[in-house]
Design an enzyme around this catalytic site. Structure first.
Site, PDB file in Angstrom:
ATOM      1  N   GLU A 122       0.797  -1.227   0.000  1.00 11.75           N
ATOM      2  CA  GLU A 122       0.000   0.000   0.000  1.00 11.75           C
ATOM      3  C   GLU A 122       0.831   1.280   0.000  1.00 11.75           C
ATOM      4  O   GLU A 122       0.288   2.358   0.195  1.00 11.75           O
ATOM      5  CB  GLU A 122      -0.953  -0.009   1.191  1.00 11.75           C
ATOM      6  CG  GLU A 122      -1.922  -1.181   1.180  1.00 11.75           C
ATOM      7  CD  GLU A 122      -2.945  -1.115   2.305  1.00 11.75           C
ATOM      8  OE1 GLU A 122      -3.302   0.007   2.712  1.00 11.75           O
ATOM      9  OE2 GLU A 122      -3.379  -2.184   2.773  1.00 11.75           O
ATOM     10  N   ASN A 123       2.127   1.178  -0.209  1.00 18.59           N
ATOM     11  CA  ASN A 123       2.962   2.377  -0.181  1.00 18.59           C
ATOM     12  C   ASN A 123       2.933   3.109  -1.521  1.00 18.59           C
ATOM     13  O   ASN A 123       2.693   2.502  -2.567  1.00 18.59           O
ATOM     14  CB  ASN A 123       4.404   2.012   0.167  1.00 18.59           C
ATOM     15  CG  ASN A 123       4.538   1.539   1.602  1.00 18.59           C
ATOM     16  OD1 ASN A 123       3.778   1.950   2.467  1.00 18.59           O
ATOM     17  ND2 ASN A 123       5.483   0.653   1.855  1.00 18.59           N
TER      18      ASN A 123
END
Length: 384
Positions: free
Chosen positions: A138-139
């Site tokens: 999710e970065n």
């Protein structure tokens, strides 16, 4: 298990030579520790059910998993924990159980790091008799890194499918394809590279571009817009599972108007002045207790967001709070939408937020949450 086959898929024979010692160690570990913990050895086999309607849930280590409605589930992701008894029980119900995988995106450019990680995860899944992996990355990345991420997902999927026939590889996508929170991923390529996307249609206020006020965690209009963004890219509906929240957000109100508008603290996030970080996540079971005992407004419902909320006063601080959440009524609208759009299925974060105690009221509330799913996703035997 022949780890050389994984390397053959990648076409990186030199890497296999460099990691030969590690590969052998992993292989020997699997041989030594892969005895089946189930009373029936057949329950350690990978689920062979063909692609089907999905009800996809996340287990975060709660002890009440026996009280899940296992007839309503098709996949459970084990997040940060492993329970052999759960794996055996899930397999007895025909439910897949997978790992959660989080590769550091800063290392995407390193071929050796990618392949080492994949080899280790395949070995872990084999050792624990699991059915695949859910990739939760999710970065933020920039456009130049997007092809590397797609390649990584493709490599992971090929390694799992080759090494564990009938295994499942899934990818957690933001609620919209539009670079949410800096996640400028190649979702078309990723969808083609794995079995399906789990669309995380929650935490949709991570960046609040309008007034700094409490709002729904998963507003219906925003959720539908996000799904349709994926579909407009050409991603087939059968490649999308709609993720919904089984939790809410508790916001402290700097002020609360007569029309129930709760002004919240300005907490910046990735270039935006306000975010849901001004609130705190609260489990469904806990917020239902607050609603019953502390609410000053009674249950309210926003017809634009199709989401419930209520106000309460914190007895310790004497401050007003507003909680936005989802319940069977609001979730049914989202399940209906997923069914209407012919999506692969639905899923929830997470299975442990409900109150599985013996309290009669809690039992009714928990049954209602599970029952809402069945009407739309347990009937019929569609195969994708």
């Amino acid at each position: 298990m022949e780890f050389s086959k994984i390397c053959e898929v990648f076409g990186i024979f030199l890497l296999c030579s460099l990691l030969e010692v590690q590969c052998l160690v992993i292989e020997e570990t699997v041989k030594e520790s892969s005895d089946c913990p189930c009373s029936d050895p057949g329950l350690c086999d990978v689920i062979k059910t063909p692609p089907r309607k999905e009800v996809f849930g996340f287990w975060v280590g709660g002890s009440e998993w026996m009280k899940y409605d296992w007839n309503a589930l098709t996949t459970v992701v084990m997040v940060g924990h492993y329970d052999a008894k759960m794996m055996c029980y899930a397999h007895s119900k025909g439910v897949r159980v997978t790992l959660l995988g989080n590769f550091p995106l800063a290392n995407l450019s390193s071929v050796s790091d990618r392949n080492k990680w994949i080899i280790e995860k395949v070995a872990m899944a084999v050792d624990l008799h699991l059915d695949g992996i859910n990739l939760d990355l999710e970065n933020p990345i920039d456009a130049s890194q997007a092809p590397l991420l797609t390649s990584f997902v493709d490599e992971t999927t090929k390694a799992f499918h080759l090494s564990i026939p009938n295994s499942q590889v899934t990818f957690d996508a933001a609620w919209s394809s539009g670079c949410i929170d800096g996640r400028c991923y190649d979702y078309v390529g990723i969808a083609k590279s794995c079995d399906f996307l789990f669309v995380m249609s929650y935490d949709e206020q991570s960046q609040i571009f309008g007034p700094c006020i409490a709002m729904a965690n998963s507003p219906y209009n925003k959720t539908a817009y996000g799904v349709e963004m994926f579909l407009k890219l050409g991603i087939p509906a059968k490649q999308l599972v709609l993720g919904v929240p089984w939790y809410g957000y508790d916001y402290k109100c700097n002020s609360l108007s007569k029309s129930n508008v709760c002004a919240i603290e300005h907490v910046p996030f990735r270039g935006v002045n306000c975010s849901d970080a001004a609130g705190k996540q609260i489990n469904y079971g806990g917020l239902m207790q607050l609603l019953a005992k502390n609410a000053t407004s009674g249950p309210l419902f926003n017809t634009t967001y199709l989401a419930p909320f209520f106000n309460y006063k914190d007895s310790k601080t004497d401050k007003m709070h507003q909680i936005w959440y989802d319940n069977p009524k609001s979730l049914t609208a989202r399940y209906e939408y997923a069914s209407k759009m012919k999506l692969r299925g639905v899923g929830m974060w997470n299975l442990d937020t409900l109150d599985y105690s013996d309290d009669p009221t809690a039992q009714d509330q928990t049954k209602a949450m599970w029952k809402a799913i069945g009407k739309y996703f347990l009937d019929g035997n569609e195969v994708f």
